[in-house]
Design a protein around this motif. Structure first.
Motif, PDB file in Angstrom:
ATOM      1  N   ALA A  50       0.821  -1.202   0.000  1.00 16.37           N
ATOM      2  CA  ALA A  50       0.000   0.000   0.000  1.00 16.37           C
ATOM      3  C   ALA A  50       0.862   1.263   0.000  1.00 16.37           C
ATOM      4  CB  ALA A  50      -0.927  -0.009   1.220  1.00 16.37           C
ATOM      5  N   ARG A  51       2.004   1.206   0.688  1.00 16.10           N
ATOM      6  CA  ARG A  51       2.898   2.366   0.741  1.00 16.10           C
ATOM      7  C   ARG A  51       4.340   1.910   0.569  1.00 16.10           C
ATOM      8  NH1 ARG A  51       0.355   6.648   5.141  1.00 16.10           N
ATOM      9  NH2 ARG A  51      -1.808   6.421   4.460  1.00 16.10           N
ATOM     10  N   LYS A  52       5.203   2.850   0.199  1.00 17.60           N
ATOM     11  CA  LYS A  52       6.599   2.517  -0.061  1.00 17.60           C
ATOM     12  C   LYS A  52       7.438   2.417   1.202  1.00 17.60           C
ATOM     13  CE  LYS A  52       7.227   4.540  -4.681  1.00 17.60           C
ATOM     14  NZ  LYS A  52       8.047   5.501  -5.461  1.00 17.60           N
ATOM     15  N   LEU A  53       7.141   3.273   2.173  1.00 15.55           N
ATOM     16  CA  LEU A  53       8.075   3.480   3.282  1.00 15.55           C
ATOM     17  C   LEU A  53       7.363   3.528   4.620  1.00 15.55           C
ATOM     18  CD1 LEU A  53      10.947   4.338   4.349  1.00 15.55           C
ATOM     19  CD2 LEU A  53      10.274   6.702   3.848  1.00 15.55           C
ATOM     20  N   ILE A 129      17.896  -1.876  -8.332  1.00 18.24           N
ATOM     21  CA  ILE A 129      16.436  -1.782  -8.429  1.00 18.24           C
ATOM     22  C   ILE A 129      15.916  -2.728  -9.506  1.00 18.24           C
ATOM     23  CG2 ILE A 129      14.529  -0.237  -9.036  1.00 18.24           C
ATOM     24  CD1 ILE A 129      16.284   2.046  -7.780  1.00 18.24           C
ATOM     25  N   ASN A 130      16.626  -2.808 -10.614  1.00 21.75           N
ATOM     26  CA  ASN A 130      16.204  -3.715 -11.686  1.00 21.75           C
ATOM     27  C   ASN A 130      16.245  -5.168 -11.225  1.00 21.75           C
ATOM     28  OD1 ASN A 130      15.756  -1.621 -13.449  1.00 21.75           O
ATOM     29  ND2 ASN A 130      17.748  -1.783 -14.462  1.00 21.75           N
ATOM     30  N   VAL A 162      14.072   4.815  -2.838  1.00 15.68           N
ATOM     31  CA  VAL A 162      12.666   4.927  -2.460  1.00 15.68           C
ATOM     32  C   VAL A 162      11.833   5.477  -3.618  1.00 15.68           C
ATOM     33  CG1 VAL A 162      11.047   6.162  -0.964  1.00 15.68           C
ATOM     34  CG2 VAL A 162      13.083   5.126   0.003  1.00 15.68           C
ATOM     35  N   GLU A 163      12.354   6.467  -4.302  1.00 11.11           N
ATOM     36  CA  GLU A 163      11.616   7.072  -5.408  1.00 11.11           C
ATOM     37  C   GLU A 163      11.332   6.063  -6.518  1.00 11.11           C
ATOM     38  OE1 GLU A 163      10.322   9.997  -5.676  1.00 11.11           O
ATOM     39  OE2 GLU A 163      11.258  11.205  -4.119  1.00 11.11           O
ATOM     40  N   ASN A 164      12.170   5.037  -6.615  1.00 11.96           N
ATOM     41  CA  ASN A 164      12.061   4.101  -7.726  1.00 11.96           C
ATOM     42  C   ASN A 164      11.796   2.665  -7.297  1.00 11.96           C
ATOM     43  OD1 ASN A 164      12.937   5.850 -10.203  1.00 11.96           O
ATOM     44  ND2 ASN A 164      14.431   6.320  -8.594  1.00 11.96           N
ATOM     45  N   LEU A 165      11.364   2.477  -6.061  1.00 12.05           N
ATOM     46  CA  LEU A 165      11.101   1.124  -5.571  1.00 12.05           C
ATOM     47  C   LEU A 165      10.026   0.425  -6.396  1.00 12.05           C
ATOM     48  CD1 LEU A 165      10.975   1.096  -1.656  1.00 12.05           C
ATOM     49  CD2 LEU A 165      12.582  -0.120  -3.122  1.00 12.05           C
ATOM     50  N   VAL A 169       8.183  -4.090  -3.207  1.00 15.47           N
ATOM     51  CA  VAL A 169       9.250  -3.920  -2.214  1.00 15.47           C
ATOM     52  C   VAL A 169       8.859  -2.786  -1.272  1.00 15.47           C
ATOM     53  CG1 VAL A 169      11.690  -3.436  -1.802  1.00 15.47           C
ATOM     54  CG2 VAL A 169      11.000  -4.722  -3.838  1.00 15.47           C
ATOM     55  N   HIS A 170       8.985  -3.036   0.022  1.00 11.57           N
ATOM     56  CA  HIS A 170       8.648  -2.031   1.047  1.00 11.57           C
ATOM     57  C   HIS A 170       9.871  -1.796   1.926  1.00 11.57           C
ATOM     58  CE1 HIS A 170       5.833   0.232   3.620  1.00 11.57           C
ATOM     59  NE2 HIS A 170       6.573  -0.213   4.624  1.00 11.57           N
ATOM     60  N   LEU A 171      10.192  -0.534   2.166  1.00  8.66           N
ATOM     61  CA  LEU A 171      11.343  -0.164   2.988  1.00  8.66           C
ATOM     62  C   LEU A 171      10.877   0.279   4.368  1.00  8.66           C
ATOM     63  CD1 LEU A 171      14.397   0.459   3.316  1.00  8.66           C
ATOM     64  CD2 LEU A 171      13.929   2.729   2.363  1.00  8.66           C
ATOM     65  N   ILE A 172      11.519  -0.265   5.409  1.00  9.53           N
ATOM     66  CA  ILE A 172      11.247   0.150   6.791  1.00  9.53           C
ATOM     67  C   ILE A 172      12.528   0.710   7.385  1.00  9.53           C
ATOM     68  CG2 ILE A 172      10.562  -0.585   9.104  1.00  9.53           C
ATOM     69  CD1 ILE A 172       8.894  -2.779   7.888  1.00  9.53           C
ATOM     70  N   LEU A 173      12.457   1.918   7.899  1.00  8.20           N
ATOM     71  CA  LEU A 173      13.575   2.551   8.596  1.00  8.20           C
ATOM     72  C   LEU A 173      13.240   2.637  10.077  1.00  8.20           C
ATOM     73  CD1 LEU A 173      14.286   5.635   6.276  1.00  8.20           C
ATOM     74  CD2 LEU A 173      15.306   3.356   6.124  1.00  8.20           C
TER      75      LEU A 173
END
Length: 315
Positions: A50-53, A129-130, A162-165, A169-173
């Motif tokens: 649902a969201r990237k980050l 990313i690719n 993040v801009e091109n995820l 793929v989801h990033l958690i910081l």
């Protein structure tokens, strides 16, 4: 005269335990309200998140890592985890660990992950990313203790990532401070989920369950209320209080005396907060500790520094 090693042939000996997901803590108290918020953001729609980050930002001892490990344990998702340290301010080392973490959770055979050049560049990030895109396998990438990485090149690379995820793929910081990213833009796009200290604080009910489980003490409502008032939902504070209360007969009196001057609390704050500060901040704190209130002019008088207003803002 020996020829120095070419930058393009650098290598980093990987400490593989930094790629392990910490196991859920034995004394973990279920926190369904927080797990639900995380799980909602990790829900997939047509193969994508649902969201990237997701950003989990709070001071030391608020249970960021514990919450993440519990959430991952309850979900069947491929998770690439990196526990960061200060050495990861080297962009080559940072991206080597990230690439290794992603490669470790890849299940499709034959996928070529790019070799990290030195220095890492946009061409490498594009190739990374690719490589994520090819498999279309849902992956969560967790970067824990991200506050330890301050290098601008690393952060600009992460923003590009993040801009091109890919959508799967989801990033958690997780860290003690927000990264220097364009957060307003991510919020405006609806691509960011945030959990902060007020969200992570234990409610009185959660704190009661924690202490009951950790100490086997059946605290009265008044005792629980008094302890909750002193600790303010701080996870590390609850843990230290539970250790201190074990075997105590004078529970009510001990709760009344429990404060930031307790030995366990002082040890924690010294090692996890004070020792992590740069030398100029530690010196500032030492010299201004005698003051009962802090203003720029008073701090300048006792430290001899002229930039005290900026230091106070930084703190």
């Amino acid at each position: 005269m020996a020829t120095p090693e070419s930058e393009s042939t650098r290598s980093v000996p990987l400490l593989r335990t930094r790629l392990y997901i910490p196991p859920p803590r034995r004394e973990w108290v279920p926190r369904p309200r927080l797990l639900k918020r995380l799980e909602e953001r990790l829900a997939q729609n047509h193969g994508g998140f649902a969201r990237k980050l997701t950003l989990i930002s709070a001071p030391a001892g608020f249970g960021k890592t514990t919450l993440l490990s519990q959430c991952i344990a309850e979900r069947d998702l491929a998770t690439a985890w990196v526990s960061l340290d200060k050495g990861d301010n080297d962009p080559f080392r940072f991206w080597t660990y990230v690439t290794a973490a992603l490669e470790a959770v890849a299940v499709e055979g034959g996928r070529a992950w790019p070799v990290v050049p030195s220095p890492p560049d946009e061409a490498f990030l594009t190739a990374l990313i690719n490589a994520m895109t090819v498999a279309r396998q849902p992956v969560v990438l967790v970067l824990d203790d991200v506050h330890l990485v301050e290098d601008g090149t690393v952060h600009s690379g992460l923003v590009f990532l993040v801009e091109n995820l890919p959508p799967h793929v989801h990033l958690i910081l997780a860290g003690r401070a927000d990264p220097p990213w364009p957060m307003a833009r991510l919020r405006a796009r609806g691509e960011l989920t945030e959990l902060r200290a007020p969200d992570l604080r234990f409610t009185a009910e959660e704190a009661g369950r924690w202490l009951k489980q950790a100490t086997d003490l059946d605290l009265t409502t008044d005792e629980m209320s008094a302890l909750d008032h002193r600790i303010e939902g701080w996870a590390a504070g609850l843990q230290m209080a539970s250790i201190a209360l074990r075997g105590r007969q004078d529970v009510t009196r001990y709760i009344e005396d429990f404060s930031g001057t307790h030995d366990y609390v002082v040890d924690f704050l010294t090692s996890e907060v004070l020792d992590q500060q740069p030398s100029h901040i530690r010196e500032f704190l030492l010299k201004t500790a005698i003051l009962t209130r802090l203003t720029a002019s008073l701090c300048s008088a006792v430290t001899g520094q002229e930039d005290c207003q900026q230091t106070l803002k930084e703190l």
